[in-house]
Enzyme design. Structure first.
Site, PDB file in Angstrom:
ATOM      1  CG  ASP A 158      -1.724   1.870   6.420  1.00 29.99           C
ATOM      2  OD1 ASP A 158      -2.085   2.896   7.043  1.00 29.99           O
ATOM      3  OD2 ASP A 158      -1.968   1.686   5.221  1.00 29.99           O
ATOM      4  CE  LYS A 195      -7.835   7.668   0.129  1.00 32.07           C
ATOM      5  NZ  LYS A 195      -7.632   6.531   1.033  1.00 32.07           N
ATOM      6  CB  ALA A 201     -12.057  10.683   9.543  1.00 34.64           C
ATOM      7  NE  ARG A 242      -5.857  -1.283  -0.828  1.00 32.72           N
ATOM      8  CZ  ARG A 242      -5.057  -0.257  -0.587  1.00 32.72           C
ATOM      9  NH1 ARG A 242      -5.449   0.734   0.195  1.00 32.72           N
ATOM     10  NH2 ARG A 242      -3.857  -0.198  -1.112  1.00 32.72           N
ATOM     11  CG  ASP A 268      -1.649   1.254   1.459  1.00 33.32           C
ATOM     12  OD1 ASP A 268      -2.367   1.655   0.527  1.00 33.32           O
ATOM     13  OD2 ASP A 268      -1.529   1.868   2.530  1.00 33.32           O
ATOM     14  CG  MET A 298      -7.081   5.097   5.883  1.00 29.76           C
ATOM     15  SD  MET A 298      -7.616   6.644   5.135  1.00 29.76           S
ATOM     16  CE  MET A 298      -7.831   7.649   6.584  1.00 29.76           C
ATOM     17  CB  ALA A 347      -1.200   7.155   2.478  1.00 29.39           C
ATOM     18  CG  HIS A 394     -12.845   6.844   3.351  1.00 30.77           C
ATOM     19  ND1 HIS A 394     -11.628   6.416   3.817  1.00 30.77           N
ATOM     20  CD2 HIS A 394     -13.399   7.554   4.370  1.00 30.77           C
ATOM     21  CE1 HIS A 394     -11.447   6.847   5.061  1.00 30.77           C
ATOM     22  NE2 HIS A 394     -12.520   7.547   5.416  1.00 30.77           N
TER      23      HIS A 394
END
Length: 265
Positions: free
Chosen positions: A186, A52, A44, A160, A11, A48, A13, A55
């Site tokens: 992560d 986005k 928020a 994802r 991944d 993750m 970030a 998200h």
């Protein structure tokens, strides 16, 4: 039997750059605040790793946020609201993204060692291709550049936990078996992506979005507090399907050696 690892797919970030994955989090908080629906950092962070726009949609579907939105706006949220918030998110993120591209400690050295061993370096992300043009350009200046990148723009917007970005990497590297591939991420959605693709899932703990601390905040903690945080984050990864966890990126090398050890039958 000897398990040969042919590719490691990272991944971005929170895994290889942007310790703590702060670039998107701050913007999510900002756009919901502007919409009159304040959200917490924890809310928020929960989705993750997803594309986005997915998200944002997932956040709006959270019962508390959904109820707050309806109370403020006098109606349930719509897909048009998702698109509006996403437009605001994208505009704000692009202004600050370059600042969040520093490779996390140990990443460049670990990747160099993997390459010396003949292992391909792939990557997937929750960012769009346009966002990644900024991230890849800046990260490369600082020493990190994987061999391949797949975004959801390459998979008909299926990010994802769908496995398709991983499959694009595997195809590009012409790898026959998913058993020869490792995914390092992560977030819980990274682990789900890996499991859905049939590859080994490894969660990296320190610097992760799941941990949610800046490098300065984490370093300032007493050692016993750091250990508690590490163990709590490890449990999150294990609960979401991680095959293994590592505390920091240099731990990946001995783990892969362990995985590749012959198994006595």
């Amino acid at each position: 039997m000897n398990k040969q690892i042919e590719a490691v797919i990272f991944d971005w970030a929170g895994t290889t750059v942007d310790f703590g994955c702060f670039a998107p989090v701050q913007v999510f908080v900002q756009i919901f605040e502007q919409a009159g629906v304040p959200v917490t950092i924890e809310e928020a962070r929960k989705p993750m790793g997803m594309l986005k726009i997915d998200h944002i949609r997932t956040m709006l579907e959270m019962p508390r946020i959904s109820a707050a939105f309806e109370e403020v706006h006098g109606r349930p949220f719509t897909e048009e609201d998702v698109q509006t918030l996403y437009g605001q998110f994208e505009e704000a993120l692009m202004k600050t993204l370059a600042k969040y591209t520093d490779p996390i400690a140990g990443v460049c050295e670990t990747v160099q060692t993997l390459r010396e061993q003949g292992i391909k370096i792939g990557s997937t992300t929750g960012y769009t291709r346009e966002m990644m043009e900024v991230v890849t350009r800046e990260a490369k200046k600082k020493g990190y550049a994987p061999d391949f990148l797949a975004t959801a723009d390459d998979t008909n917007q299926f990010g994802r936990p769908y496995p398709y970005m991983l499959f694009r990497n595997i195809e590009a590297f012409q790898i026959q078996s998913t058993k020869s591939v490792v995914k390092v991420g992560d977030t819980t959605s990274d682990m789900q992506e890996a499991k859905n693709a049939g590859v080994l899932a490894i969660g990296v703990i320190v610097g992760s979005s799941e941990m949610g601390y800046t490098e300065a905040e984490y370093t300032a903690l007493p050692e016993d507090e750091q250990r508690k945080l590490i163990e709590a984050t490890r449990k999150k990864f294990e609960a979401s399907g991680a095959d293994y966890t590592i505390e920091t990126m240099p731990d990946l090398l001995p783990l892969l050696e362990q995985i590749a050890q012959p198994v006595m039958l």
